[in-house]
Design a protein around this motif. Structure first.
Motif, short mmCIF file in Angstrom:
data_model
loop_
_atom_site.label_atom_id
_atom_site.label_comp_id
_atom_site.label_asym_id
_atom_site.label_seq_id
_atom_site.Cartn_x
_atom_site.Cartn_y
_atom_site.Cartn_z
N HIS A 496 5.70 2.04 4.60
CA HIS A 496 4.81 0.88 4.66
C HIS A 496 5.30 -0.12 3.61
CE1 HIS A 496 0.64 -1.09 4.05
NE2 HIS A 496 1.20 -1.56 5.15
N ALA A 555 3.13 -3.58 9.32
CA ALA A 555 2.83 -2.36 10.07
C ALA A 555 3.64 -1.20 9.49
CB ALA A 555 3.17 -2.55 11.55
N ARG A 623 2.10 2.20 18.31
CA ARG A 623 1.45 0.92 18.61
C ARG A 623 0.95 0.89 20.06
NH1 ARG A 623 6.12 -0.81 15.85
NH2 ARG A 623 7.13 -1.35 17.83
#
Length: 776
Positions: A496, A555, A623
């Motif tokens: 991240h 993301a 996703r």
């Protein structure tokens, strides 16, 4: 050396020669060594050149080289130029990645390796659809400073089936995709309509992918009808986003061979934990139990055991099960349904840590000090028998409410539950000291009646029992990342990155409108974000300020290069705790098993470049599952709201656009649109930076986080859209109508009235732009 001469490379210097010898009788140079030597030569080499470079002459070796080069082309590691010379991708000019298209026909390539997205103009997108994998050549920057590219190679067409509505116009049939990122309609020849009628929801198989001069061509394979019937919302959402639902026959046959019980033969050589009271704590509707926990106090803190289902003992690399799990990437969870990554006899049966039965597990045993820090850890293969299957509600009722019936039922576990809460208190302190961000994401729970209809929608409750398990899993994942780094074995990390510069700029400009600031200068830390979250805790618009902060974040991704986890304030993080439902966890388990079995690192199954590709694919499927779940949830919410037309609700403005306002209803987390045509008769400036619409004549402002009362005007279940009419604005925290001065005009940043449009604004009246009508 002249241009046509090639040095020779000694195959014995290939660092992965051992792995190749284990896999092949006649080993050829590894992918890594081929790439390394091509880069060293600094020019394209043909297959003949490469054979000479590696001194390969016998027929088997030459055929092996041909197959390897073809596989590297297929995976996008190499491309061939017009002279059949091989060139390494992911260099200064060529970028490999996945397409994310826009409704306007343009697209961006998200690179497999860290780097900026590459913009593709509509002319480069004629042969492409959303999620296709490509190689592009960088061509420069556009006027906004974005890297631009041109298509070189299509590695993979991602869309084999498309869900949408069938239409006929002038004798031509076509499917308009439900997924708005699929910017081309699918042409359906008359012979392949298969009984579908105009306006019906269908699934179509793509027979021919798009070309430079032709749209994609397909044939209809499934007809849902004109409306999404109750119970079909999951199937429609899954097909809209390309989630595999059906199981190939060979996968089911392979899964069935394992039976229902763990054979005695595979229990040998494992540490026996069957007398350790490990327990599972999950949601009431959970069926696949990945993890079990146990804790006991020590002289310096606690021993914490996290036992995880040993999926890798059953799903082996290259098997039909493994290939299907890799393709799916993860399980996809819907209200009352799940599309699992593994067949149910494994995911809910043999792999699941069900109570009272023997199960194989991978164990992370940790020593935690009194400040909640990880001091030591070890990994081993175990054999366990879950002492109880508890729900979050059960654990909360035992620890906090002291429910008498539950206390009696689980009397033998009460001490262990208290020990878990004790270590949780320490882990939470460590989390706070690190400054980890804890966004309070608001999720909805759908309640169904006996007939399967939506009976209620309400917010999900997140208790300390949820947080307890989360913190135990986070610590096990931290221990995993440390283990992988210490042994230098290639694996997938959960990465991240810190927020990008432009996102930070946008966030700060928004915060300035609310009187808030984010510390940390150009490089804020997680502690700066945590401090901001603490500052908004008592504000009525807390939820929406947090949502804007969340949008500023990058993301999270699966990558073999460890770049830390910004949100959790960790320098290394890997997913270990859910191999039943996440493929990256399965790869991590294989890496751990490889190390503890004392095999050479060079012989590990996965190359670094393979992990790049797998990580990118799993990030995409992650996703994809989230988008599909959101679509299905919105369909159910629309079905619930369809019976409440004309009712009034209080809510908050959750989004501001040039065409209107999105409003989220209190307590329901249902979003709908107030179209700009339903606002006052005025010209409205859209201030993208300030997240507001401002009336030019009246000075009326509609801002993000404003409270508003609305009437439910229209619901479209099939499209997942809700429309509201405004009733009163702005509202106070208790629903009272507040006055708003209509004398002020839209002001610029220095307080003067604007005499023209500011940058980032558009001007609309009654929903019409002066240049063109805007659509939702």
């Amino acid at each position: 050396m002249t241009e046509n001469e090639t040095d020779t490379a000694d195959p014995s210097h290939d660092p992965f020669l051992g792995r190749e010898k284990e896999k092949y009788e006649s080993p050829v140079p590894s992918r890594e060594y081929i790439t390394q030597q091509l880069e060293a030569q600094a020019r394209p080499l043909s297959r003949k050149d490469l054979a000479a470079l590696f001194s390969l002459s016998d027929e088997d070796a030459l055929e092996g080289l041909r197959r390897r080069l073809k596989a590297m082309e297929r995976d996008g590691q190499l491309v061939r130029n017009r002279r059949n010379g091989y060139v390494v991708v992911d260099n200064e000019e060529l970028v490999r990645g996945r397409i994310r298209s826009s409704p306007d026909g343009s697209g961006v390539v998200h690179p497999d390796r860290p780097g900026p997205n590459v913009y593709l103009a509509p002319r480069e997108m004629h042969r492409l659809l959303n999620r296709d994998r490509v190689v592009v050549r960088l061509t420069g920057d556009d006027e906004d400073g974005r890297p631009t590219g041109e298509l070189v190679e299509i590695i993979e067409h991602a869309n084999q089936e498309i869900a949408g509505r069938y239409h006929e116009e002038s004798g031509i049939g076509f499917v308009i995709p439900n997924n708005k990122r699929l910017h081309q309609d699918l042409i359906i020849p008359a012979a392949d309509v298969n009984g579908a009628r105009h306006g019906e929801l269908v699934t179509a198989e793509v027979v021919n992918q798009p070309s430079q001069r032709r749209q994609p061509i397909g044939r209809i394979i499934e007809v849902f009808g004109t409306r999404i019937a109750p119970g079909d919302e999951v199937a429609v959402a899954a097909r809209t986003h390309g989630i595999p639902v059906e199981w190939p026959e060979e996968v089911l046959e392979e899964a069935a061979r394992f039976g229902d019980e763990v054979p005695e033969s595979v229990k040998q050589g494992r540490k026996d934990l069957r007398k350790t009271p490990l327990i599972t704590i999950d949601g009431a509707d959970a069926r696949d139990f990945d993890d079990a926990v146990y804790c006991e106090p020590t002289a310096s803190g606690w021993k914490l055991i996290v036992a995880i289902a040993d999926v890798a003992a059953y799903v082996t690399p290259g098997s039909a099960l493994d290939n299907e799990a890799a393709e799916r990437g993860n399980s996809c969870y819907f209200p009352r349904n799940v599309v699992p990554m593994l067949p149910e006899n494994l995911s809910n049966g043999l792999c699941s840590l069900n109570p009272g039965v023997d199960r194989l597990c991978m164990v992370c045993e940790m020593q935690i000090d009194r400040e909640g820090k990880l001091k030591r850890s070890q990994f081993y293969e175990g054999l366990m028998k879950s002492a109880a299957r508890l729900t979050y509600e059960d654990v909360d009722a035992i620890h906090n409410e002291r429910d008498p019936s539950l206390l009696r039922e689980h009397e033998h576990l009460l001490k262990h539950i208290e020990d878990l809460y004790a270590v949780f208190d320490a882990l939470r302190i460590d989390r706070q000291k690190r400054g980890a961000i804890d966004f309070n994401t608001n999720e909805s729970v759908i309640e169904f009646d006996n007939a399967g209809q939506v009976a209620d929608v309400h917010p999900a409750e997140r208790t300390n029992a949820h947080r307890l398990i989360e913190e135990c899993m986070v610590k096990a994942n931290v221990a995993t990342a440390r283990f992988l780094r210490r042994h230098r074995i290639p694996a997938l990390y959960r990465v991240h990155e810190p927020p990008a510069e432009q996102r930070l700029k946008n966030l700060r400009e928004f915060l300035a409108q609310t009187g808030l600031t984010l510390g940390g200068g150009d490089e804020p830390t997680t502690k700066d974000f945590a401090a901001l979250m603490e500052a908004v805790k008592q504000r009525p618009d807390q939820h929406f300020i947090e949502s804007i902060m969340l949008r500023s974040m990058m993301a999270a991704e699966y990558r073999p290069d460890n770049a830390g986890h910004f949100g959790l304030a960790l320098d290394a993080y890997a997913h270990f705790t859910s191999p039943i439902r996440r493929y990256p966890d399965l790869i991590v388990h294989r890496a751990i098993k490889h190390v503890i079995s004392k095999q050479p690192i060079e012989a590990f199954e996965y190359t670094e470049d393979q992990l790049v590709t797998v990580g990118e694919h799993c990030s995409m499927t992650d996703r994809r599952a989230e988008e599909a779940s959101r679509d299905a949830l919105m369909t159910l919410k629309c079905r619930f709201m369809a019976n409440r037309l004309g009712e009034e609700f209080n809510g908050v403005i959750s989004g501001v656009t040039s065409f209107g306002l999105f409003v989220e209803l209190d307590g329901l987390y249902v979003d709908g649109l107030i179209h700009i045509t339903n606002l006052e008769q005025d010209f409205f400036h859209f201030d993208a930076i300030g997240h507001r619409l401002v009336g030019e004549r009246t000075g009326k402002e509609y801002r993000l986080t404003d409270r508003i009362r609305v009437r439910l005007a229209q619901v479209n279940v099939d499209d997942g859209k809700i429309d509201f009419d405004p009733i009163a604005h702005p509202l106070g925290p208790d629903g009272e109508v507040l006055p708003q001065s209509e004398s002020r005009g839209p002001t610029s940043r220095n307080g003067d009235k604007d005499k023209g449009k500011r940058k980032g604004q558009s001007r609309s009246r009654n929903g019409e732009s002066r240049s063109r009508r805007r659509r939702r």
